[in-house]
Design a protein around this motif. Structure first.
Motif, PDB file in Angstrom:
ATOM      1  N   UNK A  57       0.845  -1.195   0.000  1.00 53.08           N
ATOM      2  CA  UNK A  57       0.000   0.000   0.000  1.00 53.08           C
ATOM      3  C   UNK A  57       0.877   1.241   0.000  1.00 53.08           C
ATOM      4  N   UNK A  58       0.220   2.407  -0.043  1.00 57.23           N
ATOM      5  CA  UNK A  58       0.930   3.641  -0.354  1.00 57.23           C
ATOM      6  C   UNK A  58       1.238   4.524   0.854  1.00 57.23           C
ATOM      7  N   UNK A  59       1.258   3.983   2.063  1.00 52.75           N
ATOM      8  CA  UNK A  59       1.708   4.768   3.208  1.00 52.75           C
ATOM      9  C   UNK A  59       3.232   4.855   3.202  1.00 52.75           C
ATOM     10  N   UNK A  60       3.753   5.985   3.698  1.00 52.97           N
ATOM     11  CA  UNK A  60       5.170   6.313   3.523  1.00 52.97           C
ATOM     12  C   UNK A  60       6.098   5.253   4.088  1.00 52.97           C
ATOM     13  N   UNK A  61       5.705   4.612   5.189  1.00 53.82           N
ATOM     14  CA  UNK A  61       6.595   3.625   5.810  1.00 53.82           C
ATOM     15  C   UNK A  61       6.702   2.335   5.009  1.00 53.82           C
ATOM     16  N   UNK A  62       6.030   2.287   3.864  1.00 55.73           N
ATOM     17  CA  UNK A  62       6.109   1.118   2.983  1.00 55.73           C
ATOM     18  C   UNK A  62       6.652   1.464   1.590  1.00 55.73           C
TER      19      UNK A  62
END
Length: 267
Positions: A57-62
């Motif tokens: 997914x597109x959350x920054x920690x990924x």
């Protein structure tokens, strides 16, 4: 032989590697490229051993370094249409994925990606989109499910297939309730599109673990609302109370937030 490494698992950055003698892939790229280079070198590996990237997914920690890693080493990046759009819109990703490297991989589909047969499936979370992955190689089935708001029937079916499973155990419910988060953030974490608690993770394993399951790794632990030993003890206690003995029925380990794991051989 299939091998697995976690380079980091938590809100400060998530990145996992699966590799064989001839192929390698990353799942998520939430740590910096210099850190990743250093970690990979310490294992006697090279970034050029990585030929594919899968994004959940597109959350920054990924996704923090996805454009840099993909661009510097010309590595294709597989994600759903909505996740690719989210990456393009995320200001934390300073270098975007080059269009030639952006590969669409829709939920429910299966692709042969190099040595790996990869199936993506829906995982509920409050991102643009979120998927888990089932990865098969020479009769071994590996599944990864992170940032899990709630466990669906589809997810249960993949857990039941798995020989090796990475599953979120994000928070202890009491620590979250009594911790420093503001009310709105606590509600977000425990919502159906937030994160999985230690207890629900354990209950999910009790309900869906089969004799084919060999190893479970608990991932994406919260720094503020969990602790590795607490997560392990909570999950182990619930498993034992239901007649499942970690270390006998399957191995149980906790992936650390900022410390690489050992190399696990998935036989």
């Amino acid at each position: 032989m299939l091998k697995f490494i976690s380079f980091g698992s938590g809100s400060s950055g998530n990145c996992y590697m699966l590799y064989t003698e001839t192929d390698g892939l990353l799942i998520d790229t939430g740590i910096g490229i210099r850190t990743l280079k250093k970690y990979i070198h310490n294992y006697g590996l090279k970034l050029t051993d990585i030929h594919h990237i899968l994004i959940t997914h597109d959350h920054a920690d990924h996704i923090k370094s996805v454009g840099t890693i993909s661009g510097d080493y010309f590595i294709p990046v597989y994600a759903t249409r909505d996740v690719h759009q989210g990456i393009n819109n995320n200001y934390c990703v300073r270098r975007k994925i080059q269009p030639i490297n952006a590969k669409q991989f829709e939920k429910g589909s299966t692709l042969q990606i190099g040595d790996f047969e990869v199936t993506s499936f829906n995982v509920p979370h409050d991102s643009s989109d979120n998927v888990g992955y089932r990865i098969r190689y020479e009769g071994v089935t590996f599944c990864l499910m992170t940032d899990v708001g709630h466990v669906t029937e589809e997810m249960k079916s993949y857990i039941q297939e798995a020989n090796y499973l990475v599953l979120e155990a994000n928070h202890d419910e009491e620590m979250l309730e009594n911790g420093p988060y503001p009310t709105y953030l606590k509600e977000r974490v425990r919502s159906d599109y937030g994160h999985l608690s230690n207890r629900v993770c354990a209950d999910t394993l009790v309900e869906n673990a089969t004799p084919r399951l060999r190893h479970v790794w608990l991932c994406h632990l919260s720094e503020e609302n969990n602790h590795p030993e607490l997560a392990r003890k909570t999950v182990e206690m619930i498993l034992r109370n239901n007649g499942i003995i970690p270390g006998k029925d399957f191995e149980l380990d906790v992936l650390k937030r900022q410390t690489p794991s050992e190399i696990y051989e998935l036989t």
